[in-house]
Scaffold this active site. Sequence first.
Site, PDB file in Angstrom:
ATOM      1  N   GLY A 242       0.762  -1.240   0.000  1.00  0.00           N
ATOM      2  CA  GLY A 242       0.000   0.000   0.000  1.00  0.00           C
ATOM      3  C   GLY A 242       0.789   1.285   0.000  1.00  0.00           C
ATOM      4  CD  GLU A 276       0.489  -9.104   1.524  1.00  0.00           C
ATOM      5  OE1 GLU A 276      -0.426  -8.297   1.235  1.00  0.00           O
ATOM      6  OE2 GLU A 276       0.277 -10.207   2.038  1.00  0.00           O
ATOM      7  N   PRO A 277       4.555  -5.026  -0.901  1.00  0.00           N
ATOM      8  CG  PRO A 277       6.769  -4.290  -1.153  1.00  0.00           C
ATOM      9  CD  PRO A 277       5.923  -5.315  -0.444  1.00  0.00           C
ATOM     10  NE  ARG A 315      -3.091   3.841 -11.065  1.00  0.00           N
ATOM     11  CZ  ARG A 315      -2.878   5.101 -10.697  1.00  0.00           C
ATOM     12  NH1 ARG A 315      -2.351   5.965 -11.540  1.00  0.00           N
ATOM     13  NH2 ARG A 315      -3.193   5.500  -9.490  1.00  0.00           N
ATOM     14  CE1 TYR A 319      -8.989   2.603  -8.995  1.00  0.00           C
ATOM     15  CE2 TYR A 319      -6.818   2.992  -9.924  1.00  0.00           C
ATOM     16  CZ  TYR A 319      -7.747   2.134  -9.365  1.00  0.00           C
ATOM     17  OH  TYR A 319      -7.406   0.834  -9.164  1.00  0.00           O
ATOM     18  CB  CYS A 345     -15.890   5.039 -29.133  1.00  0.00           C
ATOM     19  SG  CYS A 345     -15.088   4.764 -30.703  1.00  0.00           S
TER      20      CYS A 345
HETATM   21  C1  LIG Z   1      -3.052  -4.937  -4.064  1.00  0.00           C
HETATM   22  C2  LIG Z   1      -2.506  -5.577  -2.840  1.00  0.00           C
HETATM   23  C3  LIG Z   1      -1.203  -5.312  -2.416  1.00  0.00           C
HETATM   24  C4  LIG Z   1      -0.314  -4.313  -3.095  1.00  0.00           C
HETATM   25  O1  LIG Z   1      -0.780  -3.016  -2.986  1.00  0.00           O
HETATM   26  P1  LIG Z   1       0.140  -1.776  -3.455  1.00  0.00           P
HETATM   27  O2  LIG Z   1      -0.658  -0.603  -3.154  1.00  0.00           O
HETATM   28  O3  LIG Z   1       0.364  -1.963  -4.918  1.00  0.00           O
HETATM   29  O4  LIG Z   1       1.401  -1.861  -2.683  1.00  0.00           O
HETATM   30  C5  LIG Z   1      -0.724  -5.989  -1.311  1.00  0.00           C
HETATM   31  N1  LIG Z   1      -1.496  -6.880  -0.651  1.00  0.00           N
HETATM   32  C6  LIG Z   1      -2.755  -7.162  -1.018  1.00  0.00           C
HETATM   33  C7  LIG Z   1      -3.538  -8.144  -0.251  1.00  0.00           C
HETATM   34  C8  LIG Z   1      -3.301  -6.516  -2.128  1.00  0.00           C
HETATM   35  O5  LIG Z   1      -4.561  -6.778  -2.477  1.00  0.00           O
END
Ligand SMILES: *Cc1c(COP(=O)(O)O)cnc(C)c1O
Length: 417
Positions: A242, A276-277, A315, A319, A345
């Site tokens: 995140g 988990e980046p 994107r 968003y 279109c």
């Molecule tokens: C999408 C996601 C991530 C990665 O998010 P980023 O904003 O790209 O770092 C990590 N863990 C889970 C469970 C996700 O769904």
Amino acid sequence: MSGFPFTGYRNSVLCLESVPLDYIAEQCGTPCYVYSRAALASAYKEFDDAFGARDHLVCYAVKANSNLAILNLFARLGSGFDIVSGGELQRVLKAGGDPQKIVFSGVGKRPDEMRAALDAGILCFNVESEAELAILNQVAEEAGRVAPVSLRVNPDVDAKTHPYISTGLKENKFGVPFDEAEKLYTATRKFSNLRMEGLDCHIGSQLTELDPFVAASEKILHLLDRLETQGLRLSHLDLGGGLGIRYSQENPPPIPDYVQALCTAIGSRNQRILIEPGRALVGNAGLLLTRIEYLKHTPHRNFAIVDAAMNDLMRPALYGAYHHILPVAKHGEEEKNYQIVGPVCETGDFLGHDRTLTLSQGDLLAVMSAGAYGMSMSSNYNTRPRPAEVMVDGDRVHLIRERESMEQLMAGERLLP
Ligand SMILES: *Cc1c(COP(=O)(O)O)cnc(C)c1O
């Protein structure tokens, strides 16, 4: 141009590492995604190094960009992987990823996907509901295996990001409610084919402040301590992904500060730490190269119609996301205000609104910060073959995905008898 590592003008031509982007357009055509190997590797190393001696695993979130060459590069650097489907599992294995470094996230895992992950011997299933625990237990029993499990807990923390990419509020579909987590851990004792290994959370994407990460971590750590007093000792803690990047004026915390804040919250607890980046590893390591087809001047607006569109980079349309747009070759004519739009279109088909640029028909543009959630979210809308992907490495250029062909695009379709 801080924020775009390994990018700069040389002789008024924009280069990624040592390669001028007009050369890539000539060799590979447009639209084309271009990534920097050095930028990918240095972002990974920043995360990895920031943990110092602490036991940790960086699990790259594959959905941000799942090209095999990118996965292979991270695998070679020692990365783990966060997957959200059986398809992503196959990609990681094909790219040489270590199954013992894979965590499997997602709210809707199918039994066949669980089975494939069990057979591969992944590190952990990040389970998101009680119903999923029961199905996973059953699949593991049939496979004669014990599934390693972490519960994804929803900490009910406001990530202060776009609502579509906020995942850690109680009204979101993700994770088990915080107040039920303890009860669920106890309930897992009845599942003999599950082994509780960890605890995890992921509160959203493109976060530009540390506070929500710290708030979520503190809640999760409190839960970890409570579980421990009840005799449940977990071996790892997964704090999700995140971390945001700079697209425009955002000032996300530097990677080392982010990791340091997590480590401070964790203190002397000695669980292995997983993160988990996705975006922060690949987002600013890639750009989308596109060519201007037409300039169109109406009494109200100036349009630059380019050969990339919302199907290639979704994107902005999805968003309202901002991507910086740079001319590949600087030239000195008159500046105008432009709407940078694609050929699709839909009025939502834009890459940038109100950009002050000097443009000519045929010019190349670089849509910056397109390494994450660009190609991986692309589609074939308007029967547009998806772009080629290229990896730059010093002065070398590697084609890492061919431009899609019309044959590939129609391959599975059948006429009526
Ligand atoms: C999408 C996601 C991530 C990665 O998010 P980023 O904003 O790209 O770092 C990590 N863990 C889970 C469970 C996700 O769904």
